[in-house]
Design an enzyme around this catalytic site. Structure first.
Site, PDB file in Angstrom:
ATOM      1  N   ASP A 221       0.867  -1.172   0.000  1.00 56.53           N
ATOM      2  CA  ASP A 221       0.000   0.000   0.000  1.00 56.53           C
ATOM      3  C   ASP A 221       0.909   1.229   0.000  1.00 56.53           C
ATOM      4  OD1 ASP A 221      -2.370   1.594   0.354  1.00 56.53           O
ATOM      5  OD2 ASP A 221      -1.880   1.713   2.486  1.00 56.53           O
TER       6      ASP A 221
ATOM      7  N   ASP B 147      -0.066   5.096   0.972  1.00 56.17           N
ATOM      8  CA  ASP B 147      -0.213   6.129   2.002  1.00 56.17           C
ATOM      9  C   ASP B 147      -0.044   5.555   3.403  1.00 56.17           C
ATOM     10  OD1 ASP B 147      -0.760   7.702  -0.135  1.00 56.17           O
ATOM     11  OD2 ASP B 147      -2.865   8.034   0.328  1.00 56.17           O
TER      12      ASP B 147
ATOM     13  N   ASP C 171      -1.326  -0.310   6.127  1.00 58.85           N
ATOM     14  CA  ASP C 171      -1.664   0.295   7.416  1.00 58.85           C
ATOM     15  C   ASP C 171      -3.152   0.214   7.730  1.00 58.85           C
ATOM     16  OD1 ASP C 171      -2.957   3.423   7.049  1.00 58.85           O
ATOM     17  OD2 ASP C 171      -2.148   2.405   5.287  1.00 58.85           O
TER      18      ASP C 171
END
Length: 278
Positions: A18, A20, A192
């Protein structure tokens, strides 16, 4: 530590990241919001940055219906924006804004996976025109990202051609496994957000990075490694002689990001009004 170098005779493997708050320390959309305001894409709102930061925090707990409403907001906000204008804004700020917020730990992991013979794939809900140059900067082999429709007039139509979110990310990972010959049991994934649980579950080696509350709980329950990344660093500090060459601007997703900022403010304000009315 990562496992040994992949054997040339064994099935191929990849590491899916991922973007961000996993590879970079901030939301890419929030990072560009000031530039969009200065370029006239975002109307002046005194609390825009604060409201959007709040939105990003709350987004981790949004259910499917709320996310669908948010996507509708994004589509409406992007409609009619001139793509070339957005590209020019991003061309001037992309490397200055992104390079300083790349996690040292993520950059090291990317290097380790390449050394081990694995491909590196960035899988992001941000738009392809933003993710692709960031992926190139990081040395990623492939990217999977949201794609927006551009009309014959060079403006965003307000439609999303491909939305890289939730289960769609997992589908993309499985499709790449087929087309590239990856053995998913040998693959790694990092995120996250609990919204990426389908992607994490698709591979043999899932990792939670700076996880939100829900993902942390799931990772602990499933015995997944939990990693904390906390050291943003410029790539030129890691690689002697590194420099970013001039490049044309790229960004349909930048518009998605700017729209997300404004949409976040609208959503948060409506939520507050609903709470006040109860």
């Amino acid at each position: 530590m990562l496992r040994d170098v992949e054997s040339h005779s064994s099935p191929r493997a990849a590491a899916f990241f991922d973007l961000d708050k996993t590879v970079i320390a901030k939301s890419s959309t929030l990072t560009f919001s000031k530039s969009f305001y200065q370029g006239g894409l975002i109307n002046r709102r005194a609390a825009l940055r604060t409201a959007y930061a709040q939105f990003v925090f709350l987004a981790g707990g949004l259910d499917h219906d709320q996310m669908e409403r948010m996507r509708q907001y994004l589509s409406a906000m992007c409609r009619g924006w001139n793509v070339q204008q957005v590209k020019e804004i991003v061309a001037e700020t992309l490397h200055d804004l992104i390079d300083p917020i790349i996690y040292d730990e993520a950059a090291s992991l990317i290097e380790e996976h390449h050394t081990a013979g694995r491909d590196v794939v960035i899988v992001s809900t941000s738009g392809a025109e933003v993710v692709e140059p960031i992926g190139e900067l990081l040395g990623a082999d492939r990217v999977v990202a949201t794609r927006m429709v551009v009309g014959d007039d060079g403006c965003f139509t307000g439609e999303v051609e491909y939305y890289a979110y939730g289960p769609t990310k997992a589908e993309a990972v499985r499709e790449l496994a087929v087309s590239e010959g990856y053995d998913l049991d040998r693959c790694y994934a990092y995120s996250d957000s609990a919204t990426d649980l389908p992607m994490l579950q698709a591979v043999g080696h899932p990792h939670a990075v700076n996880p939100d509350r829900t993902l942390r709980r799931e990772a602990v329950a499933r015995g997944w490694p939990v990693m904390e990344f906390a050291r943003p660093v410029r790539l030129k500090q890691r690689i002697p002689g590194f420099s970013v060459p001039p490049r044309p601007a790229l960004v349909a997703a930048a518009a998605l990001g700017a729209a997300a900022a404004t949409a976040g403010l609208v959503w948060y304000a409506s939520r507050r009004r609903g709470v006040a009315a109860t």
